[in-house]
Design an enzyme around this catalytic site. Structure first.
Site, PDB file in Angstrom:
ATOM      1  CG  HIS A 180      -1.746  -1.016   1.576  1.00 35.85           C
ATOM      2  ND1 HIS A 180      -1.318  -2.183   2.143  1.00 35.85           N
ATOM      3  CD2 HIS A 180      -3.090  -1.144   1.429  1.00 35.85           C
ATOM      4  CE1 HIS A 180      -2.349  -2.993   2.318  1.00 35.85           C
ATOM      5  NE2 HIS A 180      -3.440  -2.391   1.891  1.00 35.85           N
TER       6      HIS A 180
ATOM      7  CG  ASP B 119       1.878  -1.005   3.329  1.00 38.12           C
ATOM      8  OD1 ASP B 119       1.228  -0.683   4.338  1.00 38.12           O
ATOM      9  OD2 ASP B 119       1.456  -1.774   2.442  1.00 38.12           O
TER      10      ASP B 119
HETATM   11  C1  XUL Z   1      -7.690  -6.355   4.218  1.00 38.40           C
HETATM   12  C2  XUL Z   1      -6.858  -6.832   3.112  1.00 38.40           C
HETATM   13  C3  XUL Z   1      -5.947  -5.830   2.521  1.00 38.40           C
HETATM   14  C4  XUL Z   1      -5.866  -5.897   1.045  1.00 38.40           C
HETATM   15  C5  XUL Z   1      -5.091  -4.773   0.424  1.00 38.40           C
HETATM   16  O1  XUL Z   1      -8.474  -7.325   4.782  1.00 38.40           O
HETATM   17  O2  XUL Z   1      -6.884  -7.986   2.763  1.00 38.40           O
HETATM   18  O3  XUL Z   1      -4.712  -5.965   3.113  1.00 38.40           O
HETATM   19  O4  XUL Z   1      -5.291  -7.084   0.618  1.00 38.40           O
HETATM   20  O5  XUL Z   1      -5.561  -3.530   0.775  1.00 38.40           O
END
Ligand code: XUL
Ligand code: CO
Length: 436
Positions: A98, A101
């Protein structure tokens, strides 16, 4: 046991008693025509592995993930250095992140963007040096308090704009880093009560947002795949992307179905009351099989525990679906999984990835055996044999109608349906896994 530093590289050594070896994952071994590493396309999830430090609702960190740095940017550079060193050790070729992150948050969007762009450059250099690839990136449009009522489905249009700006920056980064995909997980796109929510309007806005993302992707020539990641609940009570079928219904309603595939997460499937393989099959039969977030939940806890997958029945059934769907193209197996809070050493990070990678490698090997054995597939084929001749063939060909079926029905005596043989098929499954 060796220390984290002492483990140079985790290799396939099935006979070894060293826990820092793979017992089933042999990256170069060819099965069904391609190396295991290409079947599995394992990826590291930045948020759990590099960010997550053990915090839960009742307590703080149990690990230090600052890597000795103090200045915000220096911390994130140290995290990135650690990430690529870890991927080298584990022979992981891909990673996922993300925006939040990889870089510190500034006070404004402008300040955050500056940090983000600096870190994207930093990652580009590390990718080249370590020969790693980005499976997908995404935007964290759910943690900051401005996203408390959603991002694209927020009642506040400025929040919609910031969310769009973050996705724009993320798509620019995806292009720069050669990402194979970009993920849209709903975050807080959903609601808790209809007393304060215009559900129809929010869904229209979500579609507007995704259409703009598609337009921008075209504009900059980003060629990776777009994925939607279904999840039924958490953080909101009703997540708009409940499950694979709900996502397909949404995409078709707004004519977006050709632009998105699905990123199926094991633990999200079980939260939706489905098996992992049900969600994978639903994606595949709708032409939307894309990528996988590999983890497992705990049915007794019933929330999104994101555990490293070790259940070989599940990994086998998953890999069977992947093989049946023709395998991954741009997608892969991203470990959206974290070591338990009590597994709080750097050695545990290695051991948890080894556990997950070996469970999937074993699952792949078992799925290949199931396919090569052929008994289960033959059983299913035989089960539908009545549709390959006579009235059944006419139904499939579309050459019959209710009047003709009515006439046919009048000629029938008592109809016997053959046994479904579930227990027998489960026995075959066990035999293939464990021998006779
Ligand atoms: C949340 C989840 C996230 C997504 C990416 O449950 O799985 O980490 O994979 O935003
Ligand atoms: Co996920």
């Amino acid at each position: 046991m060796k220390t984290y530093r002492e483990v140079a590289r985790v290799v396939y050594a099935p006979q070894s008693s060293d826990p820092f070896t793979f017992k089933h994952y042999d990256p170069e071994a060819v099965v069904l025509g391609k190396p295991m590493k290409e079947h599995l396309r394992f990826a590291m999830s930045y948020w759990h592995t590099i960010g997550g430090a053990g915090t839960d609702m009742f307590g703080g960190d149990t690990m230090d993930k600052k890597f000795g740095a103090t200045d915000p940017l220096a911390i994130y550079k140290a995290k990135a250095d650690f990430a690529f060193g870890l991927m080298d050790k584990l022979q992981l070729e891909y990673y996922c992140f993300h925006d939040a992150d990889i870089a510190p948050e500034g006070k404004t969007f402008r300040e955050s963007l500056g940090y983000f762009e600096t870190m994207v450059d930093y990652l580009a250099a590390l990718q080249k040096k370590h020969r790693k690839k980005l499976l997908w990136n995404t935007a964290n449009n759910f943690s900051d308090k401005k996203f408390m009522a959603g991002a694209a489905t927020s009642p506040n249009a400025d929040v919609f704009a910031i969310a769009a700006a973050k996705v724009k920056a993320g798509l620019d980064a995806a292009k720069r880093l050669g990402a194979a995909g970009y993920v849209f997980w709903g975050g807080r796109e959903g609601y808790d009560t209809l007393l304060n929510t215009d559900m129809g309007f929010e869904l229209d806005n979500l579609a507007r947002f995704l259409q703009m993302a598609v337009d921008y992707k075209r504009k900059i020539g980003f060629t990776g795949l777009f994925y939607i990641e279904p999840k039924p609940k958490e953080p909101t009570k009703h997540q708009y992307d409940f499950d694979a079928a709900t996502c397909m219904n949404f995409l078709r309603k707004y004519h977006l179905e050709t632009e998105f595939k699905l990123n199926i997460e094991a633990n999200h499937a079980t939260l939706a009351g489905h098996t992992f393989q049900h969600e994978l099959r639903t994606a595949a039969i709708n032409g939307a099989f894309g990528s996988i977030d590999a983890n497992q939940g705990d049915l007794f806890l019933g929330w999104d525990t994101d555990q490293f997958p070790t259940n070989v029945y599940d990994t086998t059934l998953c890999m069977l679906e992947v093989l049946k769907a023709g395998g991954f193209t741009s997608g892969g197996l991203n470990f959206d999984a974290k070591a338990r809070r009590q597994s709080n050493t750097f050695e545990d990070i290695l051991l948890s990835y080894i556990a997950g990678m070996d469970a999937f490698a074993l699952g792949l090997r078992m799925a290949v055996r199931l396919i090569e054995d052929g008994r289960i597939e033959d059983f299913v084929r035989h089960r539908y044999a009545s549709y390959r001749s006579g009235i059944g063939a006419q139904i499939v060909a579309g050459t019959t109608d209710f009047d003709a079926l009515f006439k046919h029905a009048l000629t029938l005596q008592d109809v016997e349906v053959e046994s479904g043989r579930q227990e027998y098929l489960e026995t075959i499954f066990n035999e293939i896994m464990f021998g006779k």
